[in-house]
Design a protein around this motif. Sequence first.
Motif, PDB file in Angstrom:
ATOM      1  N   HIS A  45       0.855  -1.192   0.000  1.00  0.00           N
ATOM      2  CA  HIS A  45       0.000   0.000   0.000  1.00  0.00           C
ATOM      3  C   HIS A  45       0.887   1.236   0.000  1.00  0.00           C
ATOM      4  O   HIS A  45       1.938   1.241   0.622  1.00  0.00           O
ATOM      5  CB  HIS A  45      -0.954   0.024   1.204  1.00  0.00           C
ATOM      6  N   VAL A  63      -0.973   2.681   6.542  1.00  0.00           N
ATOM      7  CA  VAL A  63      -1.699   1.461   6.170  1.00  0.00           C
ATOM      8  C   VAL A  63      -0.727   0.288   6.118  1.00  0.00           C
ATOM      9  O   VAL A  63      -1.019  -0.816   6.610  1.00  0.00           O
ATOM     10  CB  VAL A  63      -2.438   1.649   4.822  1.00  0.00           C
ATOM     11  N   GLU A  79      -9.762  -2.595  -1.034  1.00  0.00           N
ATOM     12  CA  GLU A  79     -10.871  -1.962  -0.312  1.00  0.00           C
ATOM     13  C   GLU A  79     -10.635  -1.989   1.200  1.00  0.00           C
ATOM     14  O   GLU A  79     -10.830  -0.989   1.893  1.00  0.00           O
ATOM     15  CB  GLU A  79     -12.181  -2.665  -0.672  1.00  0.00           C
ATOM     16  N   VAL A  80     -10.219  -3.144   1.697  1.00  0.00           N
ATOM     17  CA  VAL A  80      -9.942  -3.261   3.142  1.00  0.00           C
ATOM     18  C   VAL A  80      -8.870  -2.254   3.556  1.00  0.00           C
ATOM     19  O   VAL A  80      -8.988  -1.579   4.581  1.00  0.00           O
ATOM     20  CB  VAL A  80      -9.520  -4.709   3.491  1.00  0.00           C
ATOM     21  N   ASP A 104      -7.892   0.550   1.843  1.00  0.00           N
ATOM     22  CA  ASP A 104      -8.290   1.945   1.613  1.00  0.00           C
ATOM     23  C   ASP A 104      -9.309   2.444   2.638  1.00  0.00           C
ATOM     24  O   ASP A 104      -9.380   3.643   2.910  1.00  0.00           O
ATOM     25  CB  ASP A 104      -8.857   2.111   0.186  1.00  0.00           C
ATOM     26  N   THR A 105     -10.097   1.515   3.183  1.00  0.00           N
ATOM     27  CA  THR A 105     -11.094   1.918   4.190  1.00  0.00           C
ATOM     28  C   THR A 105     -10.601   1.645   5.612  1.00  0.00           C
ATOM     29  O   THR A 105     -11.355   1.806   6.573  1.00  0.00           O
ATOM     30  CB  THR A 105     -12.430   1.173   3.970  1.00  0.00           C
ATOM     31  N   ALA A 106      -9.348   1.198   5.711  1.00  0.00           N
ATOM     32  CA  ALA A 106      -8.753   0.891   7.027  1.00  0.00           C
ATOM     33  C   ALA A 106      -9.658  -0.046   7.839  1.00  0.00           C
ATOM     34  O   ALA A 106      -9.825   0.133   9.049  1.00  0.00           O
ATOM     35  CB  ALA A 106      -8.467   2.177   7.795  1.00  0.00           C
ATOM     36  N   ASN A 107     -10.201  -1.043   7.166  1.00  0.00           N
ATOM     37  CA  ASN A 107     -11.119  -1.976   7.830  1.00  0.00           C
ATOM     38  C   ASN A 107     -10.319  -3.141   8.448  1.00  0.00           C
ATOM     39  O   ASN A 107     -10.357  -4.278   7.956  1.00  0.00           O
ATOM     40  CB  ASN A 107     -12.156  -2.487   6.812  1.00  0.00           C
ATOM     41  N   TYR A 108      -9.615  -2.801   9.522  1.00  0.00           N
ATOM     42  CA  TYR A 108      -8.709  -3.798  10.108  1.00  0.00           C
ATOM     43  C   TYR A 108      -9.449  -4.889  10.882  1.00  0.00           C
ATOM     44  O   TYR A 108      -8.901  -5.976  11.073  1.00  0.00           O
ATOM     45  CB  TYR A 108      -7.649  -3.094  10.971  1.00  0.00           C
ATOM     46  N   LYS A 146     -12.127  -6.371   9.727  1.00  0.00           N
ATOM     47  CA  LYS A 146     -12.387  -7.376   8.683  1.00  0.00           C
ATOM     48  C   LYS A 146     -11.101  -8.148   8.366  1.00  0.00           C
ATOM     49  O   LYS A 146     -11.118  -9.376   8.238  1.00  0.00           O
ATOM     50  CB  LYS A 146     -12.944  -6.706   7.418  1.00  0.00           C
TER      51      LYS A 146
END
Length: 219
Positions: free
Chosen positions: A22, A27, A194-195, A197-201, A203
Amino acid sequence: MPDKQQVIDAIIQQGMLPLYYHRSKQVTVEVARTLYSAGIRIIEYTNRGEAALKNFRILKTVQESEMPGMIIGAGTIRSSKQANDFVEAGAEFIVAPIVNPEVAAVAAKNSMVWIPGCMTPTEIHTAQHFGAQLIKIFPANILGPGFVSAVKELFSGQLFMPTGGVELEQKNITAWFKSGVCAVGLGSKLISAEVMDTANYDKLYNDTLTAMRLVIAGR
Ligand SMILES: O=C[C@H](O)COP(=O)(O)O
């Protein structure tokens, strides 16, 4: 720094090699922290963008202070210059999409594992000749598990790791292990753009636990 056998053993024991890149250093670090907290102990950071080397150096600093037992390799290494740059930055193994003997030479000089990408028996033979203990079957989804089943008798004892299009699903992972691979490379199906870029750690953490369960169930 782990020796070559320790790197190979870590990949085999984990049964999967998470890989990502990234552009953001935050990130880059948070993904590694999340993987580590889920139990991952060996990862590949790929040389897939302008910030790769800079981010790799930052990642190594965080690894040293926060991640005991973690091993970090550099991926998408196609030239000896790239190999030397990432070795100098602290890469503990080298992964490549191709078989370049010059990269193999840098790895050998530094007593490091070199994992080249192969998609033909001739490439596998060449990779073995230049010292590859573990070979990345790439792009894995184009070749399929049937490719490994078909060639493994020709290359008895050779370790294979499919990478590229490996799915986060039991059927796919089980088919790969049944074909005779020792681990699977998991990029975008585990650590998606997507995970990141949205910082969906959350998930990512849950998907990593899922991936580890799929590997245990599949091999
Ligand atoms: O060499 C790495 C692969 O291109 C990663 O593929 P993937 O994102 O489909 O797992």
